[in-house]
Scaffold this motif. Structure first.
Motif, mmCIF file in Angstrom:
data_model
loop_
_atom_site.group_PDB
_atom_site.id
_atom_site.type_symbol
_atom_site.label_atom_id
_atom_site.label_comp_id
_atom_site.label_asym_id
_atom_site.label_seq_id
_atom_site.Cartn_x
_atom_site.Cartn_y
_atom_site.Cartn_z
ATOM 1 N N THR A 150 -88.560 -30.319 41.065
ATOM 2 C CA THR A 150 -87.455 -31.011 40.397
ATOM 3 C C THR A 150 -87.654 -32.512 40.433
ATOM 4 O O THR A 150 -87.561 -33.196 39.423
ATOM 5 C CB THR A 150 -86.120 -30.680 41.100
ATOM 6 O OG1 THR A 150 -85.969 -29.276 41.149
ATOM 7 C CG2 THR A 150 -84.948 -31.288 40.348
ATOM 8 N N ALA A 202 -83.079 -32.485 35.297
ATOM 9 C CA ALA A 202 -84.080 -31.830 36.141
ATOM 10 C C ALA A 202 -83.409 -30.946 37.183
ATOM 11 O O ALA A 202 -83.868 -29.845 37.479
ATOM 12 C CB ALA A 202 -84.957 -32.882 36.814
ATOM 13 N N LEU A 229 -98.525 -33.308 33.418
ATOM 14 C CA LEU A 229 -97.590 -32.606 34.281
ATOM 15 C C LEU A 229 -98.312 -32.078 35.506
ATOM 16 O O LEU A 229 -97.841 -32.159 36.633
ATOM 17 C CB LEU A 229 -96.972 -31.451 33.496
ATOM 18 C CG LEU A 229 -95.918 -30.617 34.191
ATOM 19 C CD1 LEU A 229 -94.684 -31.461 34.415
ATOM 20 C CD2 LEU A 229 -95.572 -29.407 33.358
ATOM 21 N N MET A 232 -89.654 -23.481 29.804
ATOM 22 C CA MET A 232 -90.699 -24.509 29.766
ATOM 23 C C MET A 232 -92.009 -23.965 29.185
ATOM 24 O O MET A 232 -92.898 -24.747 28.857
ATOM 25 C CB MET A 232 -90.949 -25.102 31.148
ATOM 26 C CG MET A 232 -91.531 -24.124 32.152
ATOM 27 S SD MET A 232 -92.290 -24.953 33.557
ATOM 28 C CE MET A 232 -90.927 -25.822 34.270
ATOM 29 N N GLN A 249 -90.304 -34.159 40.764
ATOM 30 C CA GLN A 249 -91.434 -34.565 39.947
ATOM 31 C C GLN A 249 -91.094 -34.546 38.462
ATOM 32 O O GLN A 249 -91.455 -35.439 37.724
ATOM 33 C CB GLN A 249 -92.612 -33.633 40.252
ATOM 34 C CG GLN A 249 -93.927 -34.294 40.097
ATOM 35 C CD GLN A 249 -93.906 -35.696 40.664
ATOM 36 O OE1 GLN A 249 -93.408 -35.931 41.769
ATOM 37 N NE2 GLN A 249 -94.407 -36.631 39.895
ATOM 38 N N THR A 250 -90.392 -33.485 38.066
ATOM 39 C CA THR A 250 -89.977 -33.384 36.668
ATOM 40 C C THR A 250 -89.103 -34.570 36.315
ATOM 41 O O THR A 250 -89.222 -35.169 35.255
ATOM 42 C CB THR A 250 -89.174 -32.087 36.466
ATOM 43 O OG1 THR A 250 -89.915 -31.020 37.011
ATOM 44 C CG2 THR A 250 -88.922 -31.835 34.993
ATOM 45 N N GLN A 251 -88.249 -34.899 37.233
ATOM 46 C CA GLN A 251 -87.334 -36.012 37.008
ATOM 47 C C GLN A 251 -88.102 -37.312 36.794
ATOM 48 O O GLN A 251 -87.855 -38.033 35.841
ATOM 49 C CB GLN A 251 -86.416 -36.134 38.221
ATOM 50 C CG GLN A 251 -85.402 -37.227 38.114
ATOM 51 C CD GLN A 251 -84.652 -37.375 39.431
ATOM 52 O OE1 GLN A 251 -84.497 -36.404 40.174
ATOM 53 N NE2 GLN A 251 -84.226 -38.576 39.727
ATOM 54 N N SER A 262 -96.993 -24.457 30.986
ATOM 55 C CA SER A 262 -96.464 -25.365 32.004
ATOM 56 C C SER A 262 -96.163 -24.610 33.284
ATOM 57 O O SER A 262 -96.483 -25.075 34.384
ATOM 58 C CB SER A 262 -95.172 -26.022 31.516
ATOM 59 O OG SER A 262 -95.334 -26.558 30.249
ATOM 60 N N GLY A 312 -85.585 -26.226 28.901
ATOM 61 C CA GLY A 312 -86.838 -26.649 29.525
ATOM 62 C C GLY A 312 -87.975 -26.874 28.551
ATOM 63 O O GLY A 312 -88.993 -27.457 28.908
ATOM 64 N N MET A 348 -97.623 -33.021 39.275
ATOM 65 C CA MET A 348 -97.107 -31.990 40.147
ATOM 66 C C MET A 348 -97.942 -31.956 41.416
ATOM 67 O O MET A 348 -97.435 -31.798 42.506
ATOM 68 C CB MET A 348 -97.211 -30.665 39.421
ATOM 69 C CG MET A 348 -96.107 -29.738 39.748
ATOM 70 S SD MET A 348 -94.538 -30.528 39.528
ATOM 71 C CE MET A 348 -94.384 -30.443 37.778
ATOM 72 N N LEU A 403 -89.987 -30.143 28.118
ATOM 73 C CA LEU A 403 -91.105 -30.563 28.973
ATOM 74 C C LEU A 403 -92.433 -30.494 28.224
ATOM 75 O O LEU A 403 -93.132 -31.497 28.125
ATOM 76 C CB LEU A 403 -91.159 -29.749 30.268
ATOM 77 C CG LEU A 403 -89.955 -29.862 31.202
ATOM 78 C CD1 LEU A 403 -90.196 -29.061 32.470
ATOM 79 C CD2 LEU A 403 -89.691 -31.305 31.565
#
Lengths: 365, 491
Positions: free
Chosen positions: A142, A359, A64, A111, A144-146, A115, A325, A68, A328
């Motif tokens: 968002t 996300a 992550l 999350m 990136q999480t997606q 994280s 969350g 990120m 994640l």
């Protein structure tokens, strides 16, 4: 990139610095500034669009954190010089207060601290003392999480031949039986022959609950006597699925906490018994997680994966105000993909997991 | 993360052992660790912020006593602050003198309302109060059946009306029935609903208005995360809550949501659910919960867990033996066998203050092997030897070791350990369960809590057997690993 669009502010400025500001958006290295300043082309609108189609970092793998970092390089490019910050109409200075606010937004998604800290620290490292907008930083997060959540396979894994056996596990009250009802309906609608196995022989009226669902869907259900060995119900279910040539057999199990060792061993037994009947079964072991759950969900994922070998997650009750969350860190640690989300109590309220929508909702205010 | 809050704090405060005051700067790192621990326990962010402000205000300028280490001082402030926030305790159901008392349970789906209904009924039954359960959950399939099954199991009447689709009417009829049947308590089991579902919340308000429950309890899942603030807030706004019941606390959830719920609603926490059986409903104890949230363990829960694994009759027999000094190696063996159940030892250690670090060590195969060896060694003894280990001489020791397939020192250690343990057990026995609970509680409040590593008590730590050099080395590695981890985390 809201701050580039703020024409009004820039018009107020001296032309020289205006072009410095706008040109910088497309270019990263400072010496370029000199060139472009000389050319004096100040079409702000085209600059804005070229920015958005500009180079984006795409890191293929990694955690992550590194992802990120990759994601934020976009923001970094846009914010290469501090001078430009001076001309922003909106935006805030990235200081302790800003980071705290960001952190609180991240924590609110469930999350987890680790994280959230990773993301916050990365933002701090890159953008401290700069002027940005919180929403924009969140937007990048968002995205990136997606991209992290978009998984190779979100659909069910089917058996190559014969019935596909799905075992559904989870803690008490996470929504197993309801999820099974909805999932069975979903599969039934798509033309598959479904058999349900009422393996929750412990909780009062759990068998009845699943029977009601089976009646609504119009599919077959295998039930045992109350207090019967759930493994035997599982065995019979698979047996039945084989004999009527069903496409899918979904086996319910009693809710259990991941700390109850003997009950977790029972899951192992169910697995073994099912395996005896069909070598490759169970083809899917779905862990039902309550979207309102907090950090304990990580422990759940660990416990159930160890005992039952989970292959995917059904995130139930996502229709409430909870964000869910916690998937994640679970995805990070156990590589467990979310396959379905539960969105309510009626029979159609199940959907395949949509990383983009999830996300987006995760970081929405 | 740190195995426990105190481990983390200890390292944060290493530099200022026993000197000076707690100041903003020297406390910062410690407070950060407290904050992280609370967030990890699912306490909501805003609540943590308020709490931290409160704690630092209280701690600021506090002289660190010479006898205490700064981290202990801070832990004790945090702990007592948590207790004062989670309290006061009020496990009473406030039953009316005349007419039926109406208790309504509400909460999100799957929070455990129906099970809690059964547990409350069991509690009332134990006090010879006649309850009536009303199945007002008309949403979930077979919820009515579930309540009927529970009623049958407990021998408690259940009112339901499958024809009626209006929960208000069902509740009203239920109360009428209770009056007719002279039931003293009516428990309304309402359907689970989302806090943001306006329609269903309005329905709940209608029940509240028309039926007029005397007590409204919010049932909250112990594993709830940050959302607890939203949902509890919505329920509290729609209804006037009188209490909170937190469920599913028998697992490893730390239950920080309770702090959020308390913060939002301000109503007393009545009970906690600690198991699937109907007697697993306990009056709320802030001390235990505070320890749990901070991961400092809970002596009382550990004692209770110990009670649970040994059944009452066996326990009494064992106790009688202990008290009279008749405790033999055979009894020791059966105790060990109970303890050797997988996962149990680790759980117990997790519950005990400061023992969290041993959890992994004890859950390792090595530890299980150690217990197996001990049991094997006892199995290789004759009955006479088991009764009177003193007669085991060198020759017998060799024989036993051979029989059990272990090294001779293992046998010697076992015997020595048993001799040390015996008088201790004799001391412990002979006191009633209540007394012992009190002893435990005293132990907990007397500072054993504040000294999580039990440095004050010169007691041997560990699994009940002496550590071999390899195990010691392993523990050392574990400790060093932890320190490294903490260092990494701090970066």
């Amino acid at each position: 990139m809201a701050f580039w669009r703020s024409k009004k502010n820039q018009d107020d400025e001296v032309p020289q610095s205006k072009s410095t500001a706008s040109n910088d958006a497309g270019n990263e290295i400072r010496p370029v500034d000199v060139q472009t300043t000389a050319s004096q082309s100040g079409a702000t609108s085209t600059e804005g669009s070229s920015k958005s189609s500009g180079p984006q970092s795409k890191s293929g793998s990694g955690g992550l954190f590194s992802k990120m970092r990759g994601a934020l390089s976009k923001t970094r490019q846009a914010l290469n010089t501090d001078i430009r910050d001076l001309f922003k109409a909106e935006g805030r200075l990235v200081d302790d207060k800003f980071l705290k606010e960001l952190f609180s937004r991240l924590i609110r998604t469930d999350m987890g601290v680790a994280s959230a800290e990773a993301i916050r620290d990365d933002v701090a490292q890159r953008l401290r003392a700069r002027v940005v907008s919180l929403e924009e930083v969140l937007e990048t997060i968002t995205e990136q999480t997606q991209s992290m959540l978009i998984q190779e396979s979100t659909g069910l894994q089917y058996a190559e031949s014969g019935p596909t056996v799905i075992l559904v596990v989870g803690v008490n009250g996470s929504g197993k039986t309801t999820s099974i009802g909805k999932l069975a309906h979903h599969l039934h609608q798509s033309g598959q022959k479904v058999v349900l196995g009422a393996g929750d022989t412990f909780r009062a009226a759990a068998v009845e609950q699943l029977t009601v669902w089976a009646g609504r869907i119009g599919c077959e259900i295998v039930t045992g006597k109350p207090e019967a060995d759930p493994a035997s119900v599982a065995y019979q279910t698979v047996d039945r699925a084989l004999s009527i040539d069903a496409d899918v057999a979904i086996i319910d199990t009693a809710g259990r906490l991941q700390t109850q060792t003997n009950l977790m061993q029972q899951l192992e037994k169910i697995r073994r018994v099912v395996e005896k009947k069909i070598d490759t079964a169970p083809h899917e072991v779905l862990l039902v997680l309550d979207a309102t759950a907090g950090q304990n969900a990580i422990s759940q994922a660990r416990g159930f994966s160890d005992a039952a070998g989970c292959t995917g997650i059904v995130l139930a009750k996502l229709d409430g105000s909870a964000k869910g969350g916690v998937i994640l860190p679970i995805r990070e640690q156990f590589q467990l993909p979310v396959k379905f989300v539960g969105l309510g109590e009626s029979i159609d309220d199940i959907a395949a997991f949509d990383a983009a929508a999830f996300a987006k909702a995760l970081f929405a205010p | 993360m740190f195995e426990s809050l105190s481990d983390g704090l200890q390292s944060a405060f290493k530099s200022l052992s026993g000197k000076g005051k707690l100041t903003e700067s020297n406390m910062r790192e410690g407070l950060d660790i407290v904050q992280t621990a609370m967030l990890e326990a699912d306490v909501s962010y805003q609540v943590v912020q308020d709490f931290m402000a409160h704690v630092s205000e209280r701690a600021l300028g506090k002289r660190v006593l010479l006898s205490l280490r700064p981290h202990e001082e801070l832990v004790s402030i945090v702990h007592s602050e948590l207790i004062s926030i989670l309290g006061p305790v009020d496990p009473s159901l406030h039953l009316k003198k005349e007419g039926p008392t109406i208790i309504m349970l509400c909460g999100l789906q799957g929070s455990g309302k129906t099970t809690t209904c059964g547990k409350l009924a069991q509690l009332l039954k134990e006090e010879n109060i006649k309850p009536l359960l009303v199945a007002a959950d008309l949403q979930r399939p077979a919820a009515i059946d579930q309540l009927h099954v529970i009623g049958k199991q407990l021998g408690v009447p259940v009112y339901s009306d499958k024809e009626n689709k209006n929960p208000v009417k069902v509740c009203q009829a239920g109360v009428e029935k209770a009056k007719a049947e002279d039931a003293r308590v009516v428990i309304l089991d309402t359907a689970g609903r989302l806090a943001i579902d306006k329609e269903l919340m309005a329905e709940l308000q209608r029940i509240d208005k028309r039926v007029g429950p005397d007590q409204v309890y919010l049932v909250v899942d112990g594993m709830t995360g940050q959302d607890a603030v939203n949902s509890a807030g919505a329920f509290n706004e729609a209804l006037e809550l009188d209490g909170v019941v937190m469920t599913k606390l028998d697992g490893d959830a730390r239950g920080g949501a309770l702090l959020s719920v308390k913060h939002v609603t301000g109503v007393p926490i009545k009970f906690i659910g600690t198991g699937e059986h109907f007697d697993a409903l306990e009056p709320f104890r802030p001390e235990g919960m505070a320890g749990r949230i901070l991961q400092m363990g809970d002596m009382v829960a550990a004692a209770r867990e110990a009670h649970r694994i040994v059944d009452e009759k066996e326990r009494e027999e064992l106790e009688a033996k202990m008290a009279s000094g008749d405790f033999t190696l055979d009894d020791f063996k059966s105790m060990m066998e109970k303890v050797a159940k997988p996962g149990l030892m680790g759980k117990m250690m997790g519950l005990m203050p400061g023992m969290g670090q041993f959890k992994d060590v004890l859950e390792s195969d090595e530890a299980a092997g150690g217990i197996r060896q001990t049991i094997g060694a006892i199995n290789s003894m004759t009955m006479a030897e088991r009764k009177n280990p003193k007669e085991i001489d060198a020759q017998r020791r060799t024989r036993i070791a051979k029989g059990a397939g272990v090294q001779t020192p293992v046998v010697s250690q076992l015997i020595k350990q048993f001799e040390v343990m015996k008088p201790l057990m004799q001391g412990m026995a002979g006191k009633g369960a209540g007394d012992r609970m009190k002893m435990m509680q005293q132990l907990q409040s007397s500072g054993a809590m504040n000294d999580p590593n039990m440095q004050g008590m010169k007691m041997k730590k560990g699994s009940g057997k002496r550590l071999s050099p390899s195990e010691r080395a392993k523990q050392k590695r574990e400790r060093e690993k932890l320190v490294r981890k903490m260092k990494r985390n701090r970066k």
